[in-house]
Design a protein around this motif. Structure first.
Motif, PDB file in Angstrom:
ATOM      1  N   SER A  41       0.937  -0.747  -0.103  1.00  0.00           N
ATOM      2  CA  SER A  41       0.194   0.440  -0.171  1.00  0.00           C
ATOM      3  C   SER A  41       0.887   1.616  -0.117  1.00  0.00           C
ATOM      4  O   SER A  41       2.263   0.842   0.491  1.00  0.00           O
TER       5      SER A  41
ATOM      6  N   GLN B  65      -2.655  -0.002   6.050  1.00  0.00           N
ATOM      7  CA  GLN B  65      -2.192  -1.456   5.674  1.00  0.00           C
ATOM      8  C   GLN B  65      -1.770  -2.846   6.814  1.00  0.00           C
ATOM      9  O   GLN B  65      -2.432  -3.833   7.625  1.00  0.00           O
TER      10      GLN B  65
ATOM     11  N   GLU C 211      -3.529 -10.936  -2.158  1.00  0.00           N
ATOM     12  CA  GLU C 211      -2.849  -9.288  -2.564  1.00  0.00           C
ATOM     13  C   GLU C 211      -2.318  -9.471  -3.858  1.00  0.00           C
ATOM     14  O   GLU C 211      -1.527 -10.205  -4.161  1.00  0.00           O
TER      15      GLU C 211
END
Length: 190
Positions: A76, A82, A101
Motif C-alpha cells: 500500500s 495496511q 494481495e
C-alpha cells in the motif's frame, strides 16, 4: 443455466457522500448492498478497512454462507492503513473470507460485485475516511452484463495475487503484529 430474462431491468443509481451523519451515505450504500447478497461478494479495494455498518453487514453475510473474496494491494502507499488491515485479516480469514494481495503494482480499483448482478463503483474505498469523512461519489449499477465483466477483471486481479492465509499472518513477528494491532486501534483516525 441462468435465464437473463428473469433479471430485474437494468438500472443505475448515483450517490454522493460527505462528512456528517446526514451526508455520509457511502457506509449505508455499501451495507445495504452487502445485506442483499445471497451467494457471493467480490471486493477490489485500494484500502480495505471496513468499519461500522459495512463491517457488520460483511460478517452477517458470511454467517448466511455468502462467499466473500477481497482483493487488495500487496504493497500500500499508506503503510499504517495496511498494518491495520493486516490485524483485521486474522479475524476475517477465521470466518472464511478469501483475501488476495495484488503482486507488483498498486491496486487502485474501488469496486464491489454482488451476486453477479449489482456493481458498486466510484471514488470510495471501504475504509473509515472514505465511508464517513471524505467527499465521495458512488454508482450502484444493476446489470448482469456489467457485473460479469467487472467480476472477470477481479478474477484476473486475484490470479495476479498472493492468497493471504492464517499461516502467513501468524508468520509476522510479534513486533509487527503489535504494530498492526496499534494501527487497528486508531483505524477511525487513519
Amino acid at each position: 443455466s441462468h435465464n437473463p430474462s428473469a433479471d430485474p431491468p437494468e438500472a443505475i443509481h448515483f450517490f454522493d457522500s460527505g462528512p456528517g451523519r446526514r451526508y455520509s451515505r457511502a457506509g449505508r450504500v455499501f451495507a445495504r448492498l452487502i445485506r442483499r447478497a445471497r451467494s457471493q461478494i467480490t471486493l477490489s479495494m485500494a484500502y480495505f478497512l471496513p468499519v461500522g455498518a459495512p463491517m457488520r453487514a460483511l460478517l452477517n453475510a458470511r454467517r448466511r454462507g455468502v462467499r466473500i473474496r477481497v482483493i487488495v494491494p500487496g504493497k500500500s502507499d499508506v503503510p499504517i492503513v495496511q498494518r491495520a488491515s493486516c490485524h483485521l485479516y486474522g479475524q476475517l480469514l477465521s470466518r472464511g473470507f478469501r483475501i488476495y494481495e495484488r503482486r507488483q503494482r498498486m491496486l487502485h480499483s474501488k469496486a464491489m460485485v454482488v451476486d453477479d448482478l449489482y456493481t458498486l463503483v466510484g471514488s470510495c474505498n471501504l475504509d473509515p475516511r472514505s465511508l464517513y469523512i471524505n467527499l465521495e461519489f458512488l454508482a450502484v449499477i444493476r446489470s448482469r452484463r456489467l457485473a460479469l465483466v467487472i467480476a472477470r477483471i477481479c478474477r484476473f486481479e486475484a490470479q495476479q495475487s498472493d492468497r493471504v492465509t492464517r499461516r502467513s499472518c501468524e508468520k509476522r513477528s510479534r513486533w509487527q503484529r503489535f504494530l498492526d494491532r496499534l494501527a487497528w486501534t486508531v483505524r477511525w483516525w487513519l
